[in-house]
Design an enzyme around this catalytic site. Structure first.
Site, short mmCIF file in Angstrom:
data_model
loop_
_atom_site.label_atom_id
_atom_site.label_comp_id
_atom_site.label_asym_id
_atom_site.label_seq_id
_atom_site.Cartn_x
_atom_site.Cartn_y
_atom_site.Cartn_z
N GLU A 46 9.47 95.81 23.93
CA GLU A 46 8.12 96.00 23.35
C GLU A 46 8.10 97.36 22.67
OE1 GLU A 46 3.35 95.82 24.37
OE2 GLU A 46 4.70 96.58 25.92
N ASP A 120 -0.61 100.77 15.85
CA ASP A 120 -1.54 101.61 15.09
C ASP A 120 -1.64 101.07 13.66
OD1 ASP A 120 -1.99 103.41 17.25
OD2 ASP A 120 -0.03 104.29 16.87
N LYS A 124 -4.61 103.92 5.70
CA LYS A 124 -4.48 104.57 4.39
C LYS A 124 -3.17 104.17 3.71
CE LYS A 124 -7.41 108.45 5.37
NZ LYS A 124 -7.46 109.64 6.21
N TYR A 198 -5.39 97.03 25.04
CA TYR A 198 -6.22 96.97 23.84
C TYR A 198 -6.81 95.58 23.65
CZ TYR A 198 -5.59 101.57 21.76
OH TYR A 198 -5.65 102.92 21.49
N1 SAM Z 1 0.50 98.06 23.03
C1 SAM Z 1 -0.57 98.74 23.74
C2 SAM Z 1 -1.78 97.85 23.83
O1 SAM Z 1 -1.81 96.82 23.13
O2 SAM Z 1 -2.68 98.13 24.63
C3 SAM Z 1 -0.90 100.10 23.09
C4 SAM Z 1 -1.45 100.05 21.69
S1 SAM Z 1 -1.68 101.69 20.99
C5 SAM Z 1 -2.81 101.38 19.70
C6 SAM Z 1 -0.16 101.92 20.09
C7 SAM Z 1 0.94 102.57 20.90
O3 SAM Z 1 2.12 102.58 20.13
C8 SAM Z 1 0.65 104.02 21.29
O4 SAM Z 1 0.87 104.18 22.67
C9 SAM Z 1 1.65 104.81 20.45
O5 SAM Z 1 2.08 106.01 21.11
C10 SAM Z 1 2.78 103.84 20.28
N2 SAM Z 1 3.57 104.04 19.05
C11 SAM Z 1 3.09 104.21 17.81
N3 SAM Z 1 4.08 104.38 16.92
C12 SAM Z 1 5.24 104.32 17.63
C13 SAM Z 1 6.61 104.43 17.28
N4 SAM Z 1 7.00 104.67 16.01
N5 SAM Z 1 7.53 104.33 18.26
C14 SAM Z 1 7.16 104.11 19.55
N6 SAM Z 1 5.87 103.99 19.94
C15 SAM Z 1 4.92 104.09 19.00
#
Ligand code: SAM
Length: 219
Positions: A46, A120, A124, A198
């Site tokens: 994941e 995320d 933009k 989320y």
């Molecule tokens: N997957 C979880 C959920 O659905 O509840 C968390 C969603 S949160 C919006 C996005 C997560 O992805 C954050 O914890 C962030 O630190 C991680 N993340 C974002 N870009 C990443 C990257 N390039 N490599 C590893 N983790 C990343």
């Protein structure tokens, strides 16, 4: 999602190098076989696990598979680790690192499934390259996945979903499953779904959950 720094989580990660690889050097190959008690089991990753509800639930439900949670933030990695230790999940490893180097951390053709959950959105245009479904990320997923492997993606963000469909289609991926309202699909699909933090929050607010399963076709 930016988590507030939790010193206990950072300490816990430091105390458990056998369970968490904390920002490893992408130049040094990781020997995953030595990190799992049953290395012959299929591997699922994941990317962006957050606090890890999804991946720890899957690891608990499926002891016959191995899992790696890839997460950028050390505090989130510590929270996942706490659950792993509480539930004694031998089949779960945590990689605290940027998925931009995913193909340095995993061997080619080594992975059965990659999950992207509520990534995320980076709305933009100038941040497009940071989206986890941008073509450079798709290239890495293609390398790491086995020929019969696939990607599963879920989000509440209509813009990111539309972008991802276009990006994957332009890349030549094939879609096995697409839903614009995952929680109101047929019972069998809803029952199989493992919610993320989320997802739980947004679905409770009445937002539809978008989902797709896709593969890269014959390699
Ligand atoms: N997957 C979880 C959920 O659905 O509840 C968390 C969603 S949160 C919006 C996005 C997560 O992805 C954050 O914890 C962030 O630190 C991680 N993340 C974002 N870009 C990443 C990257 N390039 N490599 C590893 N983790 C990343």
């Amino acid at each position: 999602m930016r988590l507030r720094n939790k010193p206990w989580a950072v300490e816990l990660v430091k105390d458990h190098p056998e369970s968490v690889l904390d920002r490893p050097d992408p130049e040094v190959k990781i020997d995953w076989t030595s990190r799992f008690s049953k290395p012959e089991q299929p591997l699922e990753i994941e990317v962006g696990s957050g606090k890890g509800h999804f991946i720890t639930t899957l690891a608990e439900q499926h002891p016959e598979r191995n899992f790696v949670a890839v997460e950028l933030q050390i505090t989130a990695a510590g929270i996942i680790l706490r659950t792993k230790l509480e539930k004694r999940l031998d089949n779960l490893q945590i990689l605290c690192a940027d998925a931009a180097a995913l193909d340095s951390f995993f061997a080619p053709n080594s992975t059965n499934v990659i999950y992207l959950n509520f990534s995320d959105p980076w709305p933009k245009t100038r941040h497009e390259k940071r989206r986890l479904t941008y073509q450079s990320f798709l290239q890495r997923y293609e390398k790491v996945l086995m020929a019969d492997g696939h990607l599963e993606f879920k989000t509440d963000n209509a813009g990111l979903f539309a972008y991802s469909l276009k990006s994957m289609n332009n890349y030549g991926m094939h879609f096995d499953f697409v839903s614009v309202d995952l929680h109101h699909e047929v019972e069998e699909i809803v029952a199989q779904n493992v919610e993320t933090e989320y997802e739980h929050k947004f679905a409770a607010q009445g937002n539809p959950i978008y989902a797709l399963h896709a593969d890269f076709g014959v390699k």
